[in-house]
Design an enzyme around this catalytic site. Structure first.
Site, PDB file in Angstrom:
ATOM      1  N   ARG A  93     -13.430  -4.241 -10.755  1.00  0.00           N
ATOM      2  CA  ARG A  93     -14.197  -4.906  -9.697  1.00  0.00           C
ATOM      3  C   ARG A  93     -15.632  -5.142 -10.167  1.00  0.00           C
ATOM      4  NH1 ARG A  93     -10.010  -6.132  -7.233  1.00  0.00           N
ATOM      5  NH2 ARG A  93      -8.803  -4.549  -6.187  1.00  0.00           N
ATOM      6  N   ARG A 136     -10.052  13.443  -9.023  1.00  0.00           N
ATOM      7  CA  ARG A 136     -11.058  12.449  -9.440  1.00  0.00           C
ATOM      8  C   ARG A 136     -12.416  13.092  -9.700  1.00  0.00           C
ATOM      9  NH1 ARG A 136      -9.132   7.521  -5.540  1.00  0.00           N
ATOM     10  NH2 ARG A 136      -7.588   6.734  -7.004  1.00  0.00           N
ATOM     11  N   LYS A 151     -25.819 -29.477 -21.612  1.00  0.00           N
ATOM     12  CA  LYS A 151     -26.884 -30.394 -21.159  1.00  0.00           C
ATOM     13  C   LYS A 151     -26.364 -31.229 -19.991  1.00  0.00           C
ATOM     14  CE  LYS A 151     -28.748 -30.092 -25.744  1.00  0.00           C
ATOM     15  NZ  LYS A 151     -29.454 -30.692 -26.863  1.00  0.00           N
ATOM     16  N   GLY A 171      -4.959  -0.454 -10.151  1.00  0.00           N
ATOM     17  CA  GLY A 171      -5.237  -1.873 -10.416  1.00  0.00           C
ATOM     18  C   GLY A 171      -5.967  -2.071 -11.733  1.00  0.00           C
ATOM     19  N   GLY A 173      -1.395   4.471 -10.650  1.00  0.00           N
ATOM     20  CA  GLY A 173      -0.652   4.173  -9.428  1.00  0.00           C
ATOM     21  C   GLY A 173       0.668   4.903  -9.370  1.00  0.00           C
ATOM     22  N   ASP A 174       1.756   4.147  -9.091  1.00  0.00           N
ATOM     23  CA  ASP A 174       3.073   4.738  -8.874  1.00  0.00           C
ATOM     24  C   ASP A 174       3.624   5.486 -10.080  1.00  0.00           C
ATOM     25  OD1 ASP A 174       4.050   4.391  -6.281  1.00  0.00           O
ATOM     26  OD2 ASP A 174       4.078   2.225  -6.612  1.00  0.00           O
ATOM     27  N   LYS A 192       8.199  -5.774  -8.062  1.00  0.00           N
ATOM     28  CA  LYS A 192       8.202  -7.237  -8.174  1.00  0.00           C
ATOM     29  C   LYS A 192       7.814  -7.766  -9.553  1.00  0.00           C
ATOM     30  CE  LYS A 192       6.633  -8.055  -3.469  1.00  0.00           C
ATOM     31  NZ  LYS A 192       5.297  -8.284  -2.914  1.00  0.00           N
TER      32      LYS A 192
HETATM   33  P1  AMP Z   1       5.039  -1.236  -8.159  1.00  0.00           P
HETATM   34  O1  AMP Z   1       3.969  -0.938  -7.165  1.00  0.00           O
HETATM   35  O2  AMP Z   1       5.317  -2.680  -8.343  1.00  0.00           O
HETATM   36  O3  AMP Z   1       4.885  -0.495  -9.462  1.00  0.00           O
HETATM   37  O4  AMP Z   1       6.381  -0.725  -7.505  1.00  0.00           O
HETATM   38  C1  AMP Z   1       6.635   0.605  -7.255  1.00  0.00           C
HETATM   39  C2  AMP Z   1       7.688   0.647  -6.209  1.00  0.00           C
HETATM   40  O5  AMP Z   1       8.815  -0.044  -6.694  1.00  0.00           O
HETATM   41  C3  AMP Z   1       8.146   2.049  -5.874  1.00  0.00           C
HETATM   42  O6  AMP Z   1       7.741   2.349  -4.571  1.00  0.00           O
HETATM   43  C4  AMP Z   1       9.657   1.961  -5.993  1.00  0.00           C
HETATM   44  O7  AMP Z   1      10.314   2.529  -4.912  1.00  0.00           O
HETATM   45  C5  AMP Z   1       9.913   0.470  -6.004  1.00  0.00           C
HETATM   46  N1  AMP Z   1      11.176   0.144  -6.663  1.00  0.00           N
HETATM   47  C6  AMP Z   1      11.587   0.482  -7.896  1.00  0.00           C
HETATM   48  N2  AMP Z   1      12.851   0.062  -8.112  1.00  0.00           N
HETATM   49  C7  AMP Z   1      13.251  -0.548  -6.993  1.00  0.00           C
HETATM   50  C8  AMP Z   1      14.474  -1.183  -6.602  1.00  0.00           C
HETATM   51  N3  AMP Z   1      15.520  -1.255  -7.431  1.00  0.00           N
HETATM   52  N4  AMP Z   1      14.541  -1.699  -5.364  1.00  0.00           N
HETATM   53  C9  AMP Z   1      13.491  -1.611  -4.523  1.00  0.00           C
HETATM   54  N5  AMP Z   1      12.317  -1.038  -4.840  1.00  0.00           N
HETATM   55  C10 AMP Z   1      12.202  -0.506  -6.055  1.00  0.00           C
END
Ligand code: AMP
Length: 648
Positions: free
Chosen positions: A156, A41, A410, A378, A355-356, A202
């Protein structure tokens, strides 16, 4: 939101100026040694800092680090970051012992050209995350210009990430510029085919992203845990895989929406399932929707990899957000690795959401082979969702002359329920507008209006304020309260206030200065009566009003101010000044600003016309050279009419 170009650090005249730069030095520290474990960063902010140093600015850096709860704490000091920056840039970096205290202020005042000062952790003050206007004003008082280069916190609205722009001329740094160019560019004007790959755990986290991308992408690939909710929504067997039953309807709606729009929405055709959520679980590949009881899907299968990779190979623009499986377990990282490789091998513009996904692409060794890895988690998600990011939205536009459509309700709306209803109707109609949009709502409707307008491109204005912060002023509204609530604009000196409430040029001036001192943006009204127009007094009168209103307001503050020319004879009477009449007076007002300040200041001034602007007249009026939009009365209470005006 449509892309509006923001000023970049190169658009500011920084030589000899104190420039406060919001950087993201929220670096990970080793818990025992307090040493920085990853300085990415800090490196990310180097281009902006170097530019400022080389161009003789006096650089003041501000950042947060960690989550300090109760004021200063040694373990959250910016010292390690300041020291690392000094090593990387090969220059001393002075660290202030506080943020807005004596030490910071005296060190800022003593800065010489090309020197760098780092303030202490801005979150040592709880006012930071509240975007407290007085705190932002204190921070701003140390500098002449503001540059935001912290993309990671751009979603933010904090004092240092957005509030500062209410007090200082502002621009983005190179890091934010790069995010805007890549992510903003892909969303606004993608090379096609545009393929979006969405994964992660999710559906609920990605609803906004999928909905926004359905309007823009050609193909949407869905992998990861969220694919099972889509499968289960169609009645498939998913065993014990991740599932959000309350999102079934939504999943089906998204599939239907994609179909209706002709967007290819691809779900996995096979899945690697396991008998436990563990690295060493037993696994097998099955067809999608046929996961045996007691088994859970943890990765996409080989046929899905083939199908998705072919789409990726064909793409010209790719956005990837979220892993295809549980990539943290090597055994279930195959799908994610294969997609990452396909992305790396493609010659498309490839953008990796933060992120991931950023972690995955780095872990798998493909970081060098993609076009852009976003530095925000985010923030990049919200950007892709199409939400307005306060840390970017607050910066000055690159081009002058953007249309500003402001409504003035108004006392004419049912309060406060109508406010939310109207704004919710208006939002989708104007979401792609390039104009600035604000609604001046009655005081009591402000909270509801702010809530309804959150994350959208609609700003809220108050219709008046007092010039004192507090005291014995029965019935008045403090500008500080408005600023604290999150109100952006305040209409000042409307002809109705001048006429019915005896507001003079002097009070207008006091109110404008008060508004500016709390970071509110005044919309200053002026205009002549019918008698004055008929007696040929229009120009003298308006010149007097402008001189009075702008008394003692310095040129640096002009970027926060809008002027609204409102001929009194055309307000609420149904009479509209002709395009030429309106243009003539607005050009005259611009000339007065040029005389009072400078030509460049006048050219950059936003001047609205107000007076029975409606859906029919707006386009003609707004196309006049010196008219930058309108202050709209009655027509702003009808969502459709106001949207036509905002898009004019
Ligand atoms: P996100 O933060 O929503 O992008 O989710 C990332 C996370 O989703 C990672 O830690 C993955 O391990 C998890 N993930 C991806 N595929 C699956 C799955 N089939 N079942 C459970 N977790 C999952």
């Amino acid at each position: 939101m449509a892309m509006v170009q923001k000023k970049n650090v190169e658009d500011l005249n920084v030589a000899g100026k104190k420039v406060i730069v919001r950087v993201d030095f929220n670096v990970p520290l080793d818990k025992t040694t307090n040493e920085i474990t990853d300085d990415k960063r800090i490196k990310g902010a180097l281009p902006t800092i170097k530019y400022l140093v080389e161009n003789n600015a006096k650089v003041i850096l501000v950042s947060h680090l960690g989550r300090p709860k109760n004021g200063p704490e040694a373990k959250f000091s910016m010292k390690p970051a300041a020291d690392r920056l000094a090593e990387l840039i090969g220059k001393p970096v002075v660290l202030a012992s506080d943020v807005i205290g004596e030490d910071a202020k005296s060190k800022a005042a003593a800065l010489k050209e090309g020197e760098i000062l780092m303030l202490e952790n801005v979150r040592f003050h709880k006012e930071e995350t509240k975007n407290d206007p007085k705190f932002a004003a204190e921070l701003a008082s140390m500098a002449d210009l503001y540059v935001n280069d912290a993309f990671g916190t751009a979603h933010r609205a904090h004092a240092s990430t957005a509030g500062l722009a209410n007090f200082l001329p502002s621009a983005s740094g190179y890091l934010i510029q790069k995010e805007l160019d890549f992510i903003g560019g892909a969303l606004a004007n993608p090379k096609r085919p545009f393929v979006a790959i969405l994964g992660g755990s999710k559906v609920s986290d990605k609803i906004g992203v999928i909905s926004n991308l359905i309007d823009k992408a050609d193909t949407i690939i869905i992998g990861g845990g969220m694919a099972y909710t889509f499968a289960a929504a169609k009645g498939a067997s998913i065993g014990t895989s991740l599932c959000e039953p309350d999102k079934f309807d939504l999943a089906n709606e998204l599939v239907a929406k994609a179909e209706a729009k002709g967007v290819k929405l691809l779900l996995p055709v096979d899945t690697v399932c396991a008998d436990a959520f563990a690295e060493d679980a037993n696994s097998q590949v099955v067809e999608s929707g046929k996961i045996p009881d007691g088994w859970m899907g943890l990765d996409i299968g080989p046929k899905s990899i083939e199908l998705f990779s072919a789409e990726i190979a064909n793409a010209k623009t790719i956005i990837w957000n979220g892993p295809a499986g549980v990539f943290e377990f090597d055994k279930f990282a195959t799908g994610t690795r294969a997609l990452a490789k396909a992305i790396a091998d493609s010659d498309a513009i490839s953008i990796i959401g933060g992120g991931d996904s950023a972690a995955a692409i780095e872990k798998l060794g493909f970081a060098e082979k993609v076009s852009h890895i976003s530095t925000g988690g985010g923030a990049s998600l919200e950007f892709i969702e199409g939400k307005v990011l306060p840390g970017i939205d607050c910066l000055q536009d690159k081009e002058i002359g953007r249309t500003f459509a402001a409504g003035n309700w108004k006392m004419n709306c049912g309060c406060p329920d109508d406010a939310a209803k109207l704004i919710n109707e208006l939002k989708p109609l104007v979401k792609d507008a390039t104009s600035t949009i604000a609604l001046g709502v009655p005081f009591l409707a402000i909270p509801a209006a702010l809530e309804a307008a959150a994350y959208s491109n609609i700003k809220i204005a108050a219709q008046n304020c007092h010039f004192e912060e507090k005291g014995a002023f029965t019935g008045e509204i403090s500008p500080l309260w408005l600023a604290k609530m999150g109100v952006t604009y305040v209409i000042i000196g409307h002809s109705e206030r001048r006429e019915y409430f005896a507001e003079t040029d002097e009070t207008v001036n006091k109110k404008a200065k008060a508004a500016l001192s709390y970071g509110l943006k005044p919309i200053i009204c002026c205009g002549e009566s019918l008698a004055q127009r008929e007696a040929n007094e229009t120009f003298d009168w308006i010149k007097g009003q402008i001189i009075g209103a702008f008394k003692d307001i310095p040129a640096e503050k002009l970027c926060q101010i809008t002027i609204a020319y409102e001929p009194i004879w055309a307000i609420g009477t149904g009479k509209t000044a002709s395009d030429e009449q309106a243009q003539e007076v607005c050009a005259f007002i611009r000339g007065v600003i040029a005389e009072l300040y400078c030509d460049k200041c006048a050219a950059a001034m936003t001047i609205q016309y107000g007076g029975s602007v409606n859906a029919k007249t707006a386009a003609g009026l707004f196309s006049q050279k010196d008219i930058n939009g309108g202050l709209v009365g009655g027509a702003s209470l009808k969502a459709e009419d106001f949207s036509i005006i905002a898009l004019a």
